[in-house]
Design a protein around this motif. Structure first.
Motif, mmCIF file in Angstrom:
data_model
loop_
_atom_site.group_PDB
_atom_site.id
_atom_site.type_symbol
_atom_site.label_atom_id
_atom_site.label_comp_id
_atom_site.label_asym_id
_atom_site.label_seq_id
_atom_site.Cartn_x
_atom_site.Cartn_y
_atom_site.Cartn_z
ATOM 1 N N ALA A 141 0.823 -1.216 0.000
ATOM 2 C CA ALA A 141 0.000 0.000 0.000
ATOM 3 C C ALA A 141 0.853 1.261 0.000
ATOM 4 C CB ALA A 141 -0.937 -0.017 1.209
ATOM 5 N N HIS A 142 1.977 1.243 0.757
ATOM 6 C CA HIS A 142 2.836 2.425 0.855
ATOM 7 C C HIS A 142 4.305 2.004 0.707
ATOM 8 C CE1 HIS A 142 -0.883 3.494 3.048
ATOM 9 N NE2 HIS A 142 -0.698 4.677 2.481
ATOM 10 N N PRO A 143 4.750 1.722 -0.509
ATOM 11 C CA PRO A 143 6.133 1.276 -0.702
ATOM 12 C C PRO A 143 7.123 2.388 -0.369
ATOM 13 C CG PRO A 143 5.123 1.774 -2.808
ATOM 14 C CD PRO A 143 4.034 1.878 -1.793
ATOM 15 N N GLN A 144 8.261 1.965 0.190
ATOM 16 C CA GLN A 144 9.320 2.922 0.528
ATOM 17 C C GLN A 144 10.492 2.842 -0.455
ATOM 18 O OE1 GLN A 144 10.509 2.479 4.606
ATOM 19 N NE2 GLN A 144 8.421 2.698 5.399
ATOM 20 N N ARG A 145 10.665 1.643 -1.062
ATOM 21 C CA ARG A 145 11.790 1.464 -1.986
ATOM 22 C C ARG A 145 11.325 0.631 -3.177
ATOM 23 N NH1 ARG A 145 17.794 -0.985 -0.462
ATOM 24 N NH2 ARG A 145 18.989 0.611 -1.572
ATOM 25 N N ILE A 146 11.486 1.179 -4.378
ATOM 26 C CA ILE A 146 11.024 0.522 -5.604
ATOM 27 C C ILE A 146 12.208 0.323 -6.541
ATOM 28 C CG2 ILE A 146 9.595 0.776 -7.682
ATOM 29 C CD1 ILE A 146 7.634 2.390 -6.045
ATOM 30 N N GLY A 147 12.323 -0.881 -7.095
ATOM 31 C CA GLY A 147 13.315 -1.145 -8.129
ATOM 32 C C GLY A 147 12.707 -0.898 -9.507
ATOM 33 N N LEU A 148 13.509 -0.319 -10.394
ATOM 34 C CA LEU A 148 13.018 0.041 -11.730
ATOM 35 C C LEU A 148 13.952 -0.535 -12.783
ATOM 36 C CD1 LEU A 148 10.990 1.603 -13.437
ATOM 37 C CD2 LEU A 148 12.324 3.670 -13.055
ATOM 38 N N VAL A 149 13.414 -1.424 -13.647
ATOM 39 C CA VAL A 149 14.192 -2.031 -14.733
ATOM 40 C C VAL A 149 13.671 -1.482 -16.053
ATOM 41 C CG1 VAL A 149 14.819 -4.169 -15.893
ATOM 42 C CG2 VAL A 149 14.583 -4.129 -13.391
ATOM 43 N N THR A 150 14.503 -0.714 -16.742
ATOM 44 C CA THR A 150 14.128 -0.130 -18.028
ATOM 45 C C THR A 150 15.379 0.418 -18.692
ATOM 46 O OG1 THR A 150 12.565 1.358 -19.143
ATOM 47 C CG2 THR A 150 13.656 2.201 -17.174
ATOM 48 N N SER A 151 15.214 0.967 -19.895
ATOM 49 C CA SER A 151 16.350 1.585 -20.594
ATOM 50 C C SER A 151 16.642 2.946 -19.969
ATOM 51 C CB SER A 151 16.012 1.757 -22.078
ATOM 52 O OG SER A 151 16.982 2.567 -22.718
ATOM 53 N N PRO A 152 17.904 3.252 -19.691
ATOM 54 C CA PRO A 152 18.226 4.555 -19.073
ATOM 55 C C PRO A 152 18.064 5.717 -20.047
ATOM 56 C CG PRO A 152 20.235 3.352 -19.588
ATOM 57 C CD PRO A 152 19.112 2.412 -19.884
ATOM 58 N N THR A 153 17.939 5.426 -21.354
ATOM 59 C CA THR A 153 17.841 6.500 -22.346
ATOM 60 C C THR A 153 16.445 6.621 -22.942
ATOM 61 O OG1 THR A 153 18.557 4.974 -24.098
ATOM 62 C CG2 THR A 153 20.268 6.250 -22.958
ATOM 63 N N GLY A 154 15.517 5.771 -22.552
ATOM 64 C CA GLY A 154 14.189 5.798 -23.143
ATOM 65 C C GLY A 154 13.305 6.872 -22.533
ATOM 66 N N ALA A 155 12.297 7.293 -23.312
ATOM 67 C CA ALA A 155 11.342 8.292 -22.831
ATOM 68 C C ALA A 155 10.483 7.732 -21.708
ATOM 69 C CB ALA A 155 10.455 8.758 -23.982
ATOM 70 N N ALA A 156 10.310 6.399 -21.663
ATOM 71 C CA ALA A 156 9.473 5.793 -20.626
ATOM 72 C C ALA A 156 10.042 6.056 -19.237
ATOM 73 C CB ALA A 156 9.351 4.286 -20.874
ATOM 74 N N LEU A 157 11.371 6.120 -19.103
ATOM 75 C CA LEU A 157 11.981 6.338 -17.790
ATOM 76 C C LEU A 157 11.565 7.687 -17.217
ATOM 77 C CD1 LEU A 157 13.930 5.686 -15.495
ATOM 78 C CD2 LEU A 157 15.791 6.596 -16.914
ATOM 79 N N GLN A 158 11.685 8.747 -17.999
ATOM 80 C CA GLN A 158 11.317 10.070 -17.517
ATOM 81 C C GLN A 158 9.827 10.162 -17.206
ATOM 82 O OE1 GLN A 158 13.407 12.426 -16.576
ATOM 83 N NE2 GLN A 158 15.058 11.017 -17.153
ATOM 84 N N ASP A 159 8.998 9.522 -18.039
ATOM 85 C CA ASP A 159 7.552 9.525 -17.773
ATOM 86 C C ASP A 159 7.248 8.880 -16.428
ATOM 87 O OD1 ASP A 159 6.618 8.907 -21.247
ATOM 88 O OD2 ASP A 159 7.121 10.751 -20.163
ATOM 89 N N MET A 160 7.907 7.751 -16.147
ATOM 90 C CA MET A 160 7.657 7.058 -14.871
ATOM 91 C C MET A 160 8.191 7.848 -13.687
ATOM 92 S SD MET A 160 8.202 3.034 -15.812
ATOM 93 C CE MET A 160 9.816 3.268 -16.564
ATOM 94 N N LEU A 161 9.386 8.409 -13.820
ATOM 95 C CA LEU A 161 9.941 9.199 -12.709
ATOM 96 C C LEU A 161 9.068 10.417 -12.410
ATOM 97 C CD1 LEU A 161 13.770 9.079 -13.517
ATOM 98 C CD2 LEU A 161 12.532 7.811 -11.743
ATOM 99 N N ASN A 162 8.580 11.058 -13.469
ATOM 100 C CA ASN A 162 7.692 12.207 -13.264
ATOM 101 C C ASN A 162 6.402 11.780 -12.561
ATOM 102 O OD1 ASN A 162 9.511 13.948 -14.486
ATOM 103 N ND2 ASN A 162 8.578 13.722 -16.517
#
Length: 417
Positions: A141-162
């Motif tokens: 319900a309230h995660p404190q630490r999330i792992g993210l697997v994706t391309s570091p140069t893709g537009a999807a990364l910035q969309d998710m971080l935002n």
């Protein structure tokens, strides 16, 4: 029981019935956005620039049209016998009463093999229980630490971080970069996941990439990648491609999101939810407005669809095809007329040759000219000692009359001079 009289139901004209059937086809949502697979035959490219062909398989065929604007965007040369997948909409060509596919996109049917491989591997892993619902875990319900697997140069990364920053800025995000497309992608994804598995106090993992074709997303159908996701010690959310894209990684994950942004939304709570809950009246008003807007949007979309059906563009498209058909008929009629005139000319040549007196020479006869150059029809035109000219089939002979024999009437004696 009283039966209705047949004359109470007026008969439809052929045009009215055909128009009604066309409207039925064009009102079907599936038929207006459809992919069809088959083999190309009867390919035609008239001077108008439009492309006409037939898609066929072992037991059926479908007429297809590509308008000139769409034909110019084809990524490959279309040939007879080629296996393709065509996208477009189904409608009725009213003049011929023929339903056909109006194509806007074509692709080689090789991608169909990937789909078959996808289904084969899915069936095998599903039989192993890798996709069972009983294995799915709820998200924290309230995660404190999330792992993210994706391309570091893709537009999807910035969309998710935002999205994560906007929805839940308290969460810590650990990026484990990996290639998400190409031959090296499966091994990179496995390595990125295993790096996260070794981290302490990890609450969930998000695996994502932007949209693409079936080939672009194929790394997420790799068996080792799927098994690694299924073996995750924490819940996994996938957001791969667009809403209509499905990969085997989605089935192995605990939760599948339609897009990377939606995955970021699913894995975190929204800090604004508390504010909405504290003001019930504002929430109800907002919900009513959203419902009203949605209803009006649907009404507007329905009116737009009806307007599109009445658009003159549809009639122009039909007229274009009819014009191509008329041009073809005119060309065939002209060729037939030329052939007929050619046949008649040949006949007149044969008749003239038959009436040519010189043609008799080809059969072994000769023509004799007297001393005045006139054709000798009788021995009475010739005197002994006259110079004569004898015309044969391949030349002439100059001769002199030494003796004249006059053929007598039947039963008489020969007269000689």
């Amino acid at each position: 029981m009283e039966q209705p009289l047949p004359f109470l139901f007026p008969a439809l004209s052929v045009s009215e019935l055909t128009r009604y059937l066309r409207q039925l086809l064009e009102s079907d949502e599936i038929l207006q956005d459809i992919w069809v697979r088959g083999e190309v035959s009867n390919l035609s490219r008239p001077t108008s620039g439009h492309v006409y062909f037939t898609l066929k398989d072992a037991s059926a065929s479908l007429r297809c049209v590509i308008w000139r604007m769409n034909a110019g965007r084809l990524r490959f040369d279309l040939t007879n016998g080629q296996a393709v997948e065509a996208h477009g909409y189904i409608s009725l060509y009213e003049r011929d009463g023929q339903y056909q596919l109006y194509v806007d996109t074509l692709r080689p049917a090789g991608e169909g093999w990937l789909f078959q491989e996808f289904m084969r591997l899915k069936a095998r892993l599903e039989a192993e229980g890798l996709f069972d619902e009983s294995r799915k875990r709820p998200l924290p319900a309230h995660p404190q630490r999330i792992g993210l697997v994706t391309s570091p140069t893709g537009a999807a990364l910035q969309d998710m971080l935002n999205t994560l920053r906007r929805r839940y800025p308290l969460v810590e995000v650990v990026l484990s970069p990996a290639a998400v497309q190409g031959e090296e992608a499966p091994a990179a994804l496995v390595a990125a996941l295993k790096r996260l598995y070794r981290l302490p106090e990890l609450d969930a993992i998000l695996v994502a990439r932007g949209g693409g074709s079936l080939e672009d997303l194929w790394a997420f159908n790799d068996e080792e990648v799927v098994r690694t996701i299924a073996a995750s010690p924490v819940p996994v959310v996938t957001g791969i491609g667009h809403e209509t894209d499905f990969t085997l990684a989605d089935f192995a994950a605990d939760v599948r999101a339609p897009t990377p942004t939606a995955a970021a939304e699913l894995i975190t709570p929204d800090m604004y939810d508390l504010r909405l809950q504290l003001n019930e009246r504002a929430s109800r008003l907002r919900g009513w407005m959203q419902s009203k807007i949605h209803t009006e949007h649907r009404h507007l979309a329905e009116r737009a669809r009806r307007l599109a059906l009445l658009s003159p563009r549809r009639r122009i498209d039909n007229d274009r095809q009819q014009l191509d058909s008329l041009i073809g008929r005119a060309e065939r009629a002209l060729l037939a007329a030329i052939q007929l005139q050619r046949t008649q000319l040949t006949g007149w040549q044969h008749r003239l040759n038959a009436l040519n007196p010189l043609a008799v020479l080809q059969r072994g006869y000769a023509v004799v000219y007297d001393r005045n150059g006139q054709v000798a029809h009788s021995v009475h035109q010739i005197q002994i000692g006259d110079d004569l000219t004898i015309r044969l089939k391949d030349g002439r002979v100059d001769a002199s009359a030494r003796q004249i024999h006059l053929y007598p009437p039947e039963g008489g004696a020969t007269d000689e001079r």
